[in-house]
Design a protein around this motif. Structure first.
Motif, PDB file in Angstrom:
ATOM      1  N   ASN A 195     -31.957   5.471  -7.244  1.00 27.20           N
ATOM      2  CA  ASN A 195     -30.755   4.632  -7.239  1.00 27.20           C
ATOM      3  C   ASN A 195     -30.549   3.987  -5.872  1.00 27.20           C
ATOM      4  N   THR A 196     -29.861   2.854  -5.855  1.00 24.69           N
ATOM      5  CA  THR A 196     -29.349   2.345  -4.588  1.00 24.69           C
ATOM      6  C   THR A 196     -28.016   3.037  -4.300  1.00 24.69           C
ATOM      7  N   GLU A 197     -27.745   3.273  -3.020  1.00 23.90           N
ATOM      8  CA  GLU A 197     -26.555   4.019  -2.619  1.00 23.90           C
ATOM      9  C   GLU A 197     -25.877   3.342  -1.427  1.00 23.90           C
ATOM     10  N   ILE A 198     -24.638   3.753  -1.167  1.00 26.26           N
ATOM     11  CA  ILE A 198     -23.862   3.272  -0.033  1.00 26.26           C
ATOM     12  C   ILE A 198     -23.160   4.457   0.610  1.00 26.26           C
ATOM     13  N   ALA A 199     -23.004   4.410   1.937  1.00 29.51           N
ATOM     14  CA  ALA A 199     -22.291   5.482   2.637  1.00 29.51           C
ATOM     15  C   ALA A 199     -21.754   4.965   3.961  1.00 29.51           C
ATOM     16  N   LEU A 200     -20.734   5.640   4.465  1.00 29.71           N
ATOM     17  CA  LEU A 200     -20.191   5.409   5.802  1.00 29.71           C
ATOM     18  C   LEU A 200     -20.348   6.688   6.611  1.00 29.71           C
ATOM     19  N   LEU A 201     -20.871   6.549   7.817  1.00 29.13           N
ATOM     20  CA  LEU A 201     -20.894   7.643   8.782  1.00 29.13           C
ATOM     21  C   LEU A 201     -19.749   7.403   9.750  1.00 29.13           C
ATOM     22  N   LEU A 202     -18.840   8.371   9.856  1.00 33.38           N
ATOM     23  CA  LEU A 202     -17.596   8.190  10.597  1.00 33.38           C
ATOM     24  C   LEU A 202     -17.428   9.272  11.652  1.00 33.38           C
ATOM     25  N   GLU A 203     -16.943   8.872  12.822  1.00 32.55           N
ATOM     26  CA  GLU A 203     -16.575   9.810  13.874  1.00 32.55           C
ATOM     27  C   GLU A 203     -15.111   9.597  14.240  1.00 32.55           C
ATOM     28  N   GLY A 204     -14.342  10.667  14.212  1.00 30.73           N
ATOM     29  CA  GLY A 204     -12.919  10.602  14.529  1.00 30.73           C
ATOM     30  C   GLY A 204     -12.317  11.971  14.264  1.00 30.73           C
ATOM     31  N   ALA A 205     -11.829  12.629  15.296  1.00 27.43           N
ATOM     32  CA  ALA A 205     -11.410  14.028  15.183  1.00 27.43           C
ATOM     33  C   ALA A 205     -10.320  14.227  14.140  1.00 27.43           C
ATOM     34  N   SER A 206      -9.334  13.331  14.075  1.00 31.02           N
ATOM     35  CA  SER A 206      -8.218  13.542  13.160  1.00 31.02           C
ATOM     36  C   SER A 206      -8.638  13.336  11.705  1.00 31.02           C
ATOM     37  N   LEU A 207      -9.520  12.364  11.435  1.00 33.20           N
ATOM     38  CA  LEU A 207     -10.004  12.162  10.065  1.00 33.20           C
ATOM     39  C   LEU A 207     -10.843  13.344   9.621  1.00 33.20           C
ATOM     40  N   VAL A 208     -11.747  13.802  10.485  1.00 30.17           N
ATOM     41  CA  VAL A 208     -12.583  14.951  10.142  1.00 30.17           C
ATOM     42  C   VAL A 208     -11.717  16.178   9.867  1.00 30.17           C
ATOM     43  N   ALA A 209     -10.662  16.376  10.631  1.00 30.52           N
ATOM     44  CA  ALA A 209      -9.770  17.520  10.411  1.00 30.52           C
ATOM     45  C   ALA A 209      -9.083  17.427   9.056  1.00 30.52           C
ATOM     46  N   GLU A 210      -8.671  16.221   8.655  1.00 34.45           N
ATOM     47  CA  GLU A 210      -8.032  16.070   7.348  1.00 34.45           C
ATOM     48  C   GLU A 210      -9.019  16.344   6.213  1.00 34.45           C
ATOM     49  N   LEU A 254       0.832  -1.192   0.000  1.00 34.75           N
ATOM     50  CA  LEU A 254       0.000   0.000   0.000  1.00 34.75           C
ATOM     51  C   LEU A 254       0.871   1.249   0.000  1.00 34.75           C
ATOM     52  N   PRO A 255       0.468   2.301  -0.716  1.00 38.75           N
ATOM     53  CA  PRO A 255       1.221   3.558  -0.643  1.00 38.75           C
ATOM     54  C   PRO A 255       1.113   4.144   0.761  1.00 38.75           C
ATOM     55  N   PRO A 256       2.008   5.050   1.140  1.00 38.82           N
ATOM     56  CA  PRO A 256       1.940   5.653   2.479  1.00 38.82           C
ATOM     57  C   PRO A 256       0.591   6.337   2.708  1.00 38.82           C
ATOM     58  N   LEU A 257      -0.051   6.004   3.832  1.00 33.04           N
ATOM     59  CA  LEU A 257      -1.364   6.544   4.160  1.00 33.04           C
ATOM     60  C   LEU A 257      -1.350   7.051   5.601  1.00 33.04           C
ATOM     61  N   HIS A 258      -2.181   8.056   5.857  1.00 32.54           N
ATOM     62  CA  HIS A 258      -2.335   8.597   7.208  1.00 32.54           C
ATOM     63  C   HIS A 258      -3.571   7.942   7.826  1.00 32.54           C
ATOM     64  N   TRP A 259      -3.359   7.013   8.766  1.00 35.86           N
ATOM     65  CA  TRP A 259      -4.455   6.264   9.373  1.00 35.86           C
ATOM     66  C   TRP A 259      -5.014   7.021  10.575  1.00 35.86           C
ATOM     67  N   HIS A 260      -6.367   6.934  10.735  1.00 35.26           N
ATOM     68  CA  HIS A 260      -7.051   7.609  11.828  1.00 35.26           C
ATOM     69  C   HIS A 260      -7.927   6.604  12.567  1.00 35.26           C
ATOM     70  N   PRO A 261      -7.948   6.631  13.902  1.00 34.68           N
ATOM     71  CA  PRO A 261      -8.921   5.801  14.628  1.00 34.68           C
ATOM     72  C   PRO A 261     -10.325   6.390  14.492  1.00 34.68           C
ATOM     73  N   VAL A 262     -11.312   5.558  14.171  1.00 30.85           N
ATOM     74  CA  VAL A 262     -12.678   6.041  13.952  1.00 30.85           C
ATOM     75  C   VAL A 262     -13.685   5.033  14.488  1.00 30.85           C
ATOM     76  N   SER A 263     -14.880   5.549  14.743  1.00 30.22           N
ATOM     77  CA  SER A 263     -16.073   4.722  14.882  1.00 30.22           C
ATOM     78  C   SER A 263     -16.866   4.877  13.589  1.00 30.22           C
ATOM     79  N   ALA A 264     -17.487   3.784  13.142  1.00 31.15           N
ATOM     80  CA  ALA A 264     -18.112   3.804  11.819  1.00 31.15           C
ATOM     81  C   ALA A 264     -19.464   3.115  11.849  1.00 31.15           C
ATOM     82  N   GLN A 265     -20.340   3.593  10.971  1.00 30.54           N
ATOM     83  CA  GLN A 265     -21.643   2.978  10.771  1.00 30.54           C
ATOM     84  C   GLN A 265     -21.899   2.899   9.276  1.00 30.54           C
TER      85      GLN A 265
END
Length: 446
Positions: A376-391, A233-244
């Motif tokens: 249409n049918t759709e897909i989405a993720l709801l994410l909570e995580g301060a560092s990801l939201v800031a990016e 994988l290329p270099p990525l900035h990982w963030h801890p999150v809660s997801a739905q």
């Protein structure tokens, strides 16, 4: 966390990374497929027969031949002419299905009007999802289809888009939803894409070409740099999150009763609970009644709202812009801050995201138009995580600076685009067509 009436709970203990650049998105997909050991699930609205489309099919073929089970579900509207898909379907470890296919396969798309005439309601229901799941533990969700313009190889058009790469417990929910689509009556086994089956010799030749294209020397001839084919994988900035996770039932949109998509309901639920601010990025802004009323209530409570969408000069869907243009004055009167992307270097906005109070994020395939909300049918993720939201917020601010987007405001004399009374960088002919299209009652077909 406002209630979202979703069948999946919040999943903690996840990690997520933002994929903002097209070539990075291609490299991540190739690396994920190369890392796969057990299974690959892929679900896409469009899979182009271009360089990136062939590269990813070649990667899937390599994975299947080393024992990985591959299942690929594509919508027939934009993927049903890709004969390389038919070549892969003959492989033992690859299964390919078409979502809601057209039955008149000869002379497509010229034969479509006849079939649409008799089956309009069925054929107007499309699968707009974009999902890749590897080994049930890695998932890629966002706005990108498979094609050069989405994945950094486009020459004339470059889509500004986002993906979220996520790993952790939420992937099990995405797998469950994928299997629901796979087993539904809307998904049909791909036997052949035309009225005749592709000759075995040609299928073998197609597959051999796909494998050769994965070799760095040949890929370079098609404008693909060798580093994009790396297994890591290329270099990525990982963030801890809660997801739905939110994904529509396969039959959503085919029913007579109009109900917002699962992702749309999640968006509206978050708006009802907002206290401070809303930021939305959408390529097509044709607000439904549900969204408009919820937005107006939110702004009246004292919340601020910003939206970034395509300009007339940048959009790839002029009919969608016509629907937006006819509603623009009404939207601006709510107090919404509106921005349109400039068409620099062939850029066209395709990202779909919403930021809520700068604390949570909704990202996926949902556009703010009637098609996405109801058909249409759709897909989405709801994410909570301060560092990801800031990016993500930093990415949005980069798009909104003066060189990237125009501010759209309402003055006494009418709508103004960065001080101009007409849409910048457009011809009188194009503007006239947009005004005419805005009078037509066809925006539910967008």
């Amino acid at each position: 966390m406002p209630a979202t009436n979703n069948r999946y709970p919040w999943r903690s203990g996840c990690e997520a990374a933002l994929i903002a650049e097209g070539e990075q998105a291609l490299a991540v997909r190739l690396a994920l497929i190369a890392r796969a050991r057990h299974s690959i699930l892929a679900q896409y609205y469009s899979w182009e027969e271009d360089v990136s489309g062939k590269l990813l099919l070649g990667a899937l073929l390599q994975a299947a031949r080393r024992g990985v089970r591959v299942r690929l579900l594509v919508d027939d509207l934009y993927s049903g002419s890709n004969r390389y898909l038919e070549s892969l379907a003959a492989e033992p470890n690859i299964r390919i299905r078409l979502f809601n296919p057209f039955w008149l396969r000869l002379a497509r798309p010229w034969g479509w009007p006849l079939e649409i005439l008799f089956s309009f309601r069925r054929l107007n229901h499309r699968m707009h999802n974009k999902l890749l799941v590897v080994d049930d533990d890695w998932a890629l969700v966002g706005g990108r289809n498979i094609g050069d313009s989405y994945l950094g190889l486009g020459r004339e058009r470059h889509f500004v888009d986002l993906d979220i790469l996520i790993r952790g417990p939420v992937c099990a929910d995405l797998v469950s939803d994928f299997l629901g689509y796979w087993r539904s009556r809307w998904s049909h086994v791909l036997h052949h894409l035309s009225w005749f089956r592709l000759p075995e010799s040609l299928a073998l030749a197609n597959n051999a070409f796909l494998l050769h294209l994965m070799e760095p020397e040949l890929a370079r001839l098609f404008g693909v740099e060798p580093q994009l084919l790396a297994v890591d994988l290329p270099p990525l900035h990982w963030h801890p999150v809660s997801a739905q996770a939110f994904m529509d039932a396969p039959g959503k949109g085919a029913r007579l009763r109009r109900q917002p998509t699962a992702a749309g309901r999640a968006l509206l639920a978050q708006l009802d609970g907002l206290q401070q601010s809303l930021d939305i990025v959408t390529p097509y802004l044709v607000p439904t009644r549900h969204f408009y009323r919820t937005l107006r209530r939110m702004i009246r409570r004292g919340c601020s709202a910003r939206v970034l969408t395509n300009s007339l000069a940048a959009t790839d869907m002029p009919l969608a812009y016509a629907g937006f243009r006819s509603r623009c004055t009404r939207l601006l009167k709510t107090g919404l801050s509106l921005f349109e992307l400039r068409p620099e270097a062939g850029r066209c906005l395709h990202a779909k995201l919403a930021l809520f109070d700068r604390r949570s994020l909704l990202v996926g395939s949902l556009n703010l138009d009637p098609r996405s909300f109801y058909l249409n049918t759709e897909i989405a993720l709801l994410l909570e995580g301060a560092s990801l939201v800031a990016e993500v917020e930093a990415w949005l601010e980069q798009q909104l600076i003066a060189q990237q987007a125009w501010s759209v405001t309402l003055r006494e004399e009418g709508i103004s685009w960065a001080g101009s009374a007409i849409e910048p960088e457009t011809s009188a002919w194009r503007r006239g067509l947009i005004r005419l299209a805005g009078w037509l009652p066809v925006h539910h077909l967008l």
